[in-house]
Design an enzyme around this catalytic site. Structure first.
Site, mmCIF file in Angstrom:
data_model
loop_
_atom_site.group_PDB
_atom_site.id
_atom_site.type_symbol
_atom_site.label_atom_id
_atom_site.label_comp_id
_atom_site.label_asym_id
_atom_site.label_seq_id
_atom_site.Cartn_x
_atom_site.Cartn_y
_atom_site.Cartn_z
ATOM 1 N N ASP A 121 0.856 -1.183 0.000
ATOM 2 C CA ASP A 121 0.000 0.000 0.000
ATOM 3 C C ASP A 121 0.891 1.231 0.000
ATOM 4 O O ASP A 121 1.985 1.203 0.580
ATOM 5 C CB ASP A 121 -0.884 0.011 1.260
ATOM 6 C CG ASP A 121 -1.950 -1.078 1.222
ATOM 7 O OD1 ASP A 121 -2.339 -1.485 0.115
ATOM 8 O OD2 ASP A 121 -2.375 -1.522 2.310
ATOM 9 N N ASP A 139 -6.972 -1.472 -4.412
ATOM 10 C CA ASP A 139 -8.018 -1.125 -3.447
ATOM 11 C C ASP A 139 -8.995 -0.134 -4.054
ATOM 12 O O ASP A 139 -10.210 -0.223 -3.838
ATOM 13 C CB ASP A 139 -7.388 -0.488 -2.193
ATOM 14 C CG ASP A 139 -6.533 -1.479 -1.425
ATOM 15 O OD1 ASP A 139 -6.773 -2.690 -1.550
ATOM 16 O OD2 ASP A 139 -5.615 -1.030 -0.704
#
Lengths: 168, 934
Positions: A121, A139
């Site tokens: 991330d 995401d």
């Protein structure tokens, strides 16, 4: 046979999103130092984080097996979405688009989890001292896809209800 | 209103109770499943190498606490080198050949040739060793030792066996190996030479006799005493407890400096040491008087007649003669005594060796041929009596060498053996200079090994055993010299051994190699000393595996007995092969003893078994004990000591747990940059940075007990008794996302990141467990990381400089002392029920003025007022280096805020929140409190 698989053409969109996701992750890993934010805009940092768990670090400290748990769940969901996509007419873009985004997003993170054991991330959105959990392109695809699907369900239900009620 | 939800109490799933015996095996399973060792090695592939080369334990029996200490110390070194930025591979090894395994196999299957032939016997030994290794391996892994356990080195691996032969070939090639004929400890039951380490001492009753040897040249003897004429009836007297060695007598030795007397007796003149004349005559039952005296040096080569063989015994000088007992003259049978051997060597190269390996005299020996030596003593004494050469005969109890396994007396016996010569190719000289290229830790190790190398005799490397690596030579039957093609052939044999193990040599048909020369050469069936086998691991492992770098390796780490053992044999073989020591550093640790410093033994009931500790306390407690104990001395362990260690363990664990609990809801993106942190938090980062420098230096110099002390003190004092205590208010009552609270969390996060790395080499299981609860972790274990880099010393213009901080700590101490009586009298429950006046000098007050408003948070009281007025009588004064501060406490009369528990005047001033203070109102419904300092 060909006709039945026609809507799989939408998987090109999934493939593009997967490529975009993996490419941006590669750039993030290459250029960012772990957990050290790089300011981009007010409210946006690039911050490299390895996520071992699901959302909100769910199960993140369970030794080992959470990797397999998430792999299996994600694979099952992906297969389910593929089946849904196959049954949807190719021209029904309003449903095919979110489905292919979801598939792309799920596979994007699945690749990380299978090869690394965690998900990369790097998008860190915040307001003052309030930070959103750090996320990535995959995401985003999943979020957009899910929100779209929920809206679709709500609106198409309304449409159906209206039809049943005999309104124009 | 209920304010519970507005408070951020610490929350974590990290268990308070360690449950190490239950939890550690799960973590081991995870390490195995994720192949943790190789994952780390792969991750570290581009780093510089640091190689700790494992000394192989012997593959027999379950591991004991000494094994555990050794492996844990190694693991601490390896893991700390990983964290220091090295790629630190660790390949464990086992020593597999040799006597103890043969003995174990003999117990079940009988001796070689009884039920099993040599080949089957060796197969059985191999199977047995593999079994033992499996057992030990599980125990070592259970200790948390990270290494290539599934691919260790074993001295019985075909490749290793071949490596031994190749090493030997190189040493032969470099001219160090010589054929010798030397007295070695010999056990008739083993029918083999024994190493010094295989000898035990025990009592034995032997005949003790005095024997007369007639002088041959009376004139020469008289001359030695400065007398005129000739003394024709003279004999010398020797005393011995081994009559059976008399047939091998070749000389009688005197000490050059000793004074000898010629004594006139009824049976003629006798030569005795002057100081022993009286006691000897008493023993012989004679009277006599001293005619003349002389020094031993003048007696040299006044040769004598052997008492029952028609040959001359030389009268020689030797340093090993003393006038402490006996007659002051020593009977020398060079085949049966090391000192005799060296003494006679200077006069004669011949060594008479009439005793065979089966303890019988050679058949062609006159008078006693074919007799067992232990039966021969009475016959020899009778013969001496008959020849009039026996001066006295009695019995004597003394301590003599015994075989460690048969418990039977051994003898020294000259046998043809192979030696690594210390001087033939200047091995001793080169080894001594190589010693100074090595760093010895502790430094007395250098003196110890230097002395040993300086004084040691040639290294006898041959054994007559079944379960060992052969010395694969063909030697000339007559001259006992190796075949001219030896160098080439040894390498060819090594290749065969690499294919088929050591049996390849024993099965080899000499005809195939020697052809027409087959009658001239014989195949050597000797095996190598096991110390040679393990000694050459630098070649057979380090140089032969592609992942262990090059020689010299960085460190050898073993118990302090290994200066005589593995360090020694590795040094000699390394120097013999490459001209250099195989290691850069040698670290030794002491033996494990009980709390009273006594050796552990089953009979004393003070044994601490590592397997038992794993079941009761867990590996991390044992590991912490190893780290906490100064390994340079003896290491004391008992259940009581381990219990104390486990209390320290709990302190460290609970500190980490509290840090984790405060990090609830914190992710790295919430971190506050160092320059925006509150000064107290920044100060803690500075403290942690300073400590990390110490920890790194201590790991670099292998001072692990220092790390234990420092880290434990940091947890208990800096964090436990100060920082974490002060931070409670800020962590619990401020808004979750406020800068002040995030700043504190950031400090705790950095500290925990660093602290987990500090303890990871020692508390490996716990560090991994903590790691799995970290807000975010780059890698699955701290061992993938290097020392934490986000710590920094405080900047030079820092508001909380050292002087200010010292003053604040002094005030804090005074406050705690001042509150103590109130607390004891139950006037207050906590410090928050009190207020204090802090009496300072004007200068001190000025220094603290900027932080005056927040001082109460540092002191954990409801109000702290700085004043320059003179302190009232009864105020608590604390003085440090001439600076004194005074604190006067009182019980607060203000209302108590139900949310933050401070007693403040503004509680209830907000109409919607009648129970809480203004600060809390700001935190619950306002913009949030701002802190500038603490």
């Amino acid at each position: 046979m060909t006709a039945r698989l026609a809507s799989y053409a939408w998987l090109w969109l999934s493939a593009v999103m997967i490529a975009l996701d993996q490419w941006t992750k590669a750039i993030a890993v290459e250029h960012l130092i772990y957990a050290q934010p790089v300011p981009v805009l007010p409210g946006l940092n690039w911050t490299l984080i390895h996520n071992y768990g699901g959302a909100f670090s769910f199960l993140s400290h369970q030794p080992g097996w959470q990797k397999w748990f998430f792999l299996i769940v994600a694979s099952a969901v992906t297969l389910g979405l593929m089946e849904w996509l196959r049954r949807t007419p190719r021209s029904n873009w309003i449903l095919c688009l979110p489905l292919s985004l979801l598939i792309g997003g799920a596979i994007g993170n699945l690749i990380d989890r299978a090869s690394l054991g965690y998900v990369i991330d790097f998008v860190d959105v915040y307001y003052q001292t309030h930070h959103w959990p750090v996320f990535n392109v995959a995401d985003s695809c999943v979020t957009v896809g899910i929100v779209w699907l929920i809206c679709y369900e709500i609106f198409s239900k309304e449409a159906r209800t209206e039809r049943q009620n005999g309104k124009p | 209103m209920d304010y519970k939800n507005t408070i951020s109490l610490p929350v974590t799933d990290f268990p308070m109770k360690a449950d190490l015996p239950q939890r550690e095996p799960n973590r081991l399973a995870e390490w195995a499943a994720s192949d943790r060792y190789h994952a780390i090695q792969k991750h570290a592939a581009d780093r510089p190498m640091f190689v700790l080369h494992d000394g192989p334990p012997y593959a027999n029996g379950d591991i004991h606490i000494g094994h555990a200490v050794n492996k844990i110390l190694k693991d601490i070194v390896v893991k700390s080198r990983l964290l220091a930025g090295f790629r630190a591979p660790y390949v464990p090894g086992w020593d597999c050949h040799g006597l103890p395994i043969e003995v174990a196999v003999e117990k079940k299957h009988g001796k070689v040739g009884q039920k099993l032939d040599a080949r089957a016997f060796r197969a059985e030994c191999r199977r047995y060793a593999a079994e033992q290794i499996d057992r030990q391996r599980e125990d070592f892994k259970r200790l948390g030792v990270l290494g290539e356990w599934e691919n260790p080195y074993r001295t019985m691996d075909y490749a290793y066996e071949a490596g031994i032969v190749r090493s030997l070939a190189r040493i032969v090639d470099r001219g160090h190996v010589v054929r010798g004929f030397k007295p070695v400890h010999w056990c008739f039951d083993c029918q083999s030479a024994l190493a010094e380490a295989e000898i035990e001492y025990g009592n034995k009753r032997d005949p003790a006799i005095d024997v007369a040897f007639k002088f041959i040249d009376g004139k020469k003897l008289a001359g030695a005493f400065g007398l005129e004429g000739s003394i024709d009836d003279a004999s010398l007297a020797i005393w011995t407890t081994t009559p059976w060695t008399l047939p091998a007598n070749q000389a009688v030795a005197v000490g050059a400096e000793l004074v000898y007397a010629l004594v006139k007796t009824a049976r003629g003149h006798l030569l005795l040491a002057e100081s022993l004349v009286e006691s000897c005559l008493l023993r012989f039952g004679m009277s006599g008087e001293i005619v003349a005296t002389t020094t031993g040096a003048r007696l040299e080569r006044c040769d004598v007649q052997h008492p029952f063989y028609d040959r001359v015994s030389l009268l020689i000088l030797s340093d090993h003669v003393s006038a402490a007992d006996g007659t002051g003259l020593v009977h020398c049978a060079p085949a049966y005594g090391v000192e005799d051997f060296h003494a006679v060597k200077r006069y004669s190269s011949e060594v008479l060796n009439p005793v065979g390996g089966d303890s019988r005299y050679a058949a062609d020996l006159p008078l006693f041929g074919g007799q067992r030596i232990k039966d021969a003593n009475p016959h020899i004494i009778a013969l001496l009596q008959e020849r009039g050469a026996l001066l006295s005969s009695t019995e004597f109890d003394h301590s003599v060498a015994h075989c460690w396994r048969h418990k039977t007396p051994t003898i020294f016996r000259a046998t043809p053996q192979w030696f690594i010569s210390m001087d033939a190719a200047s091995l001793r000289k080169d080894a001594l200079s190589a010693i100074d290229t090595v760093r010895w830790i502790p430094d007395w190790g250098r003196e110890r090994i230097y002395g040993m190398i300086e004084n040691r005799p040639d290294w006898c490397i041959s054994r007559q055993r079944t379960w060992g690596v052969p010395i694969p030579l063909f030697v000339d039957r007559e001259r006992q010299l190796p075949h001219p093609r030896t160098g080439e052939w040894m390498l060819a044999v090594a290749d065969k051994i690499e294919q088929g193990g050591i049996d390849a040599w024993f099965d080899l048909d000499a005809n195939d190699w020697l052809g027409a020369d087959v009658d001239r050469y014989e195949k050597v069936t000797d095996t190598l000393d096991v110390w040679f086998e393990s000694g050459v691991s630098h070649s057979a492992v380090v140089c032969s595996r592609d992942n262990l770098g090059e020689l010299p390796v960085d460190i050898y780490l073993e118990g302090s007995d290994q200066h005589r053992g593995w360090f020694h044999s590795a040094l000699l073989t390394g120097v013999a092969m490459y001209g250099a020591a195989p290691y850069r550093q040698v670290l030794t640790h002491g033996f494990t003893v009980d709390a009273q410093g006594k050796k552990m033994s089953k009979s004393a009931g003070n044994v601490v078994a590592p397997q038992q500790v794993m079941k009761s306390l867990g590996a991390d407690v044992l590991r912490l004990w190893v780290a906490a104990t100064d390994y340079r001395a003896e290491m004391s362990v008992s259940d009581e000591i381990l219990k104390r260690v486990s209390e320290s363990y709990r302190r460290i664990r609970n500190t980490c747990r509290y840090l984790l609990a405060n990090l609830n809801g914190f992710e790295p993106q919430n971190a506050v940059a160092l320059d925006q942190m509150l000064p107290l938090d920044r100060y803690l980062i500075g403290q942690a940075h300073a400590l990390q420098q110490k920890v790194i230096a201590a790991y670099d110099s292998y001072q692990f007990h220092q790390i234990y002390q420092d880290v434990h003190a940091f947890c208990a004092i800096e964090l436990g008794a100060f920082y974490l205590d002060v931070l409670k208010d800020r962590m619990y009552t401020l808004q979750r996302d406020s800068l002040a609270r995030r700043s504190g969390q950031t400090a705790m996060w950095h500290v925990l990141e660093a602290l987990t790395r500090w303890i990871a080499p020692i508390l490996s299981f716990t560090a991994d467990e903590i790691w799995s609860y970290m807000p975010a972790r780059e890698h699955p274990s701290p061992l993938f990381h290097t020392w934490y880099e986000q710590l920094a010393p405080v900047p030079s213009d820092f508001g909380l400089n050292a002087a200010t901080m010292a003053l604040l700590m002094q005030i804090r101490e005074a406050t705690q002392l001042a509150l103590e009586p109130l607390r004891r009298d139950k006037a207050i429950g906590s410090g928050l029920d009190a207020e204090v006046d802090v009496h300072l000098s004007a200068l001190q007050a000025d220094a603290l003025r900027p932080m005056a408003n927040e001082l109460k948070f540092l002191l954990i009281v409801s109000r702290a007022t700085i004043t320059t007025e003179t302190a009232p009588a009864g105020a608590t004064v604390v003085e440090r280096e001439g600076i004194s501060v005074a604190v006067a406490p009182r019980v607060s009369v203000a209302a108590k805020c139900v949310r933050c528990w401070h007693h403040v005047d503004d509680v209830g001033t907000h109409p919607d929140h009648p129970e809480i203070c203004g600060r809390c109102v700001e935190n619950v419904v306002g913009e949030g409190e701002v802190r500038a300092w603490f």
